[in-house]
Enzyme design. Structure first.
Site, short mmCIF file in Angstrom:
data_model
loop_
_atom_site.label_atom_id
_atom_site.label_comp_id
_atom_site.label_asym_id
_atom_site.label_seq_id
_atom_site.Cartn_x
_atom_site.Cartn_y
_atom_site.Cartn_z
N HIS A 1 0.87 -1.18 0.00
CA HIS A 1 0.00 0.00 0.00
C HIS A 1 0.90 1.22 0.00
O HIS A 1 2.12 1.12 0.21
CB HIS A 1 -0.96 0.02 1.19
CG HIS A 1 -0.27 0.04 2.54
ND1 HIS A 1 0.47 1.12 2.99
CD2 HIS A 1 -0.22 -0.89 3.53
CE1 HIS A 1 0.94 0.85 4.20
NE2 HIS A 1 0.55 -0.36 4.55
N ASP B 1 -0.77 -20.19 12.04
CA ASP B 1 0.48 -20.65 12.66
C ASP B 1 0.53 -20.18 14.12
O ASP B 1 0.59 -18.98 14.38
CB ASP B 1 1.67 -20.10 11.88
CG ASP B 1 2.96 -20.87 12.18
OD1 ASP B 1 3.28 -21.03 13.37
OD2 ASP B 1 3.62 -21.28 11.21
N SER C 1 3.29 -4.99 6.86
CA SER C 1 2.83 -4.66 5.51
C SER C 1 3.92 -4.99 4.50
O SER C 1 5.06 -4.54 4.65
CB SER C 1 2.52 -3.16 5.40
OG SER C 1 1.22 -2.89 5.80
#
Length: 340
Positions: free
Chosen positions: A164, A285, A300
């Site tokens: 992003h 996990d 991110s």
């Protein structure tokens, strides 16, 4: 009901001063990198510093003067989100320099970029109570923070990160890129995520030594050139459009020190659309859940792999459930880089 979400990348205002100039990569070389059939899925954190092209107006206020209150910034037509690129025909390069340009007093001709449109505004700074001329405009010229590198092309040195764009924290608008660079970063601690309170990677990076240069800040990631790449990992095929499916996958993430590990996730939904929210994800996990609570800010850009192929990157965390989040398809991330 739509769940709240937050970006999995943390950025903050930094008092950065100057940026060392690095040699860039030609447009043809960038294009070659974006067309590559195989890329290295990185997953390592990196420090990012970005300097705006001009200064960004993040707020407008009144100024106390000897004759009363004035708001010259608002009066001349400035709006939040405007980028001031010139003052009296002189390029604006930093907040400090712009403040100095105002100290001559008198009218100032401003060249402003607003939503892609170039404007000319005439402002008249006022003498404030502290003896300096002010416009009544809060401005920002740089940002810095920590994020994750998604991919690297060893043939061209091109890399992509975050999944992003870097946006201003106050306006929510994409920061216009004038200059930018990346530095080595390591994770020193983790603030675990919990329902209603996203977690965060706490890292450190060296502002004095640049590893590469940014050439684009887009809504689907930041992209640049890194000449000296020494992160571990081999190139894997890039998933073609339509190949991504629901089911098991892994992410590569750096949540402690300099180590990159693979963690199991589940892709619960594939949204065939542009933008950054193409994949719904769930961390399965237990190691990652125990360490971070799931997806946290700073992750991110963590690459997503499925069936041995690079399929996307983590972009957002669900604020009310940190074990869930969103990802971007790699095809959308690469197409954004290719527009530059």
């Amino acid at each position: 009901m739509e769940k709240k979400r937050g970006r999995a990348g943390a950025f903050f205002l930094s008092g950065l001063m100057c940026l060392t100039s690095l040699a860039g990569l030609s447009g043809s070389a960038r294009a070659a990198g974006l067309e590559a059939k195989c890329l290295v899925p990185v997953g390592h954190t990196i420090g990012i510093k970005l300097f705006a092209e001009g200064v960004v107006v993040i707020g407008l206020s009144e100024v106390e003067t000897a004759s009363g209150v004035a708001a010259p910034g608002a009066a001349c037509g400035l709006k939040v989100g405007d980028v001031i690129e010139e003052a009296n025909r002189e390029p604006v390069e930093s907040s400090e320099q712009f403040a100095r340009l105002l100290q001559c007093g008198g009218r100032v001709e401003l060249a402003v970029s607003r939503d892609g449109e170039d404007l000319r505004l005439t402002a008249e700074p006022v003498l404030s109570g502290d003896g300096t001329y002010r416009l009544g405009a809060w401005i920002r010229d740089s940002m810095a923070g920590i994020g994750t590198v998604t991919f690297y092309d060893p043939d061209t040195g091109t890399f992509g990160a975050l999944g992003h764009g870097i946006t201003d924290a106050d306006t929510g608008l994409l920061m216009p890129l004038g200059d930018g660079a990346v530095m080595d970063a390591s994770v020193k601690a983790v603030k675990r995520g919990a329902a209603g309170e996203p977690g965060e990677l706490k890292g450190s990076f060296d502002l004095e030594h640049d590893r590469g240069e940014l050439y684009a800040n887009t809504d689907r990631g930041v992209f640049g050139v890194m000449e000296d790449f020494d992160f571990a990992g081999s190139a894997v095929p890039v998933a073609a459009p339509g190949e991504v499916r629901t089911g098991g996958a892994v992410i590569r993430a750096n949540v402690s020190g300099d180590g990159v590990e693979e963690y199991a996730i589940e892709i619960t939904r594939v949204l065939e659309q542009t933008g950054v929210q193409n994949l719904l994800l769930r961390v399965t996990d237990q190691r990652l859940i125990d360490q971070t609570g799931g997806i946290v800010q700073g992750m991110s850009g963590s690459p997503i792999l499925q069936d041995g192929k690079l399929v996307g990157a983590v972009t957002h965390v669900m604020v009310n459930d940190p074990q869930k989040g969103y990802g971007i398809l790699i095809e959308n991330m690469l197409s954004a880089a290719g527009r530059v």
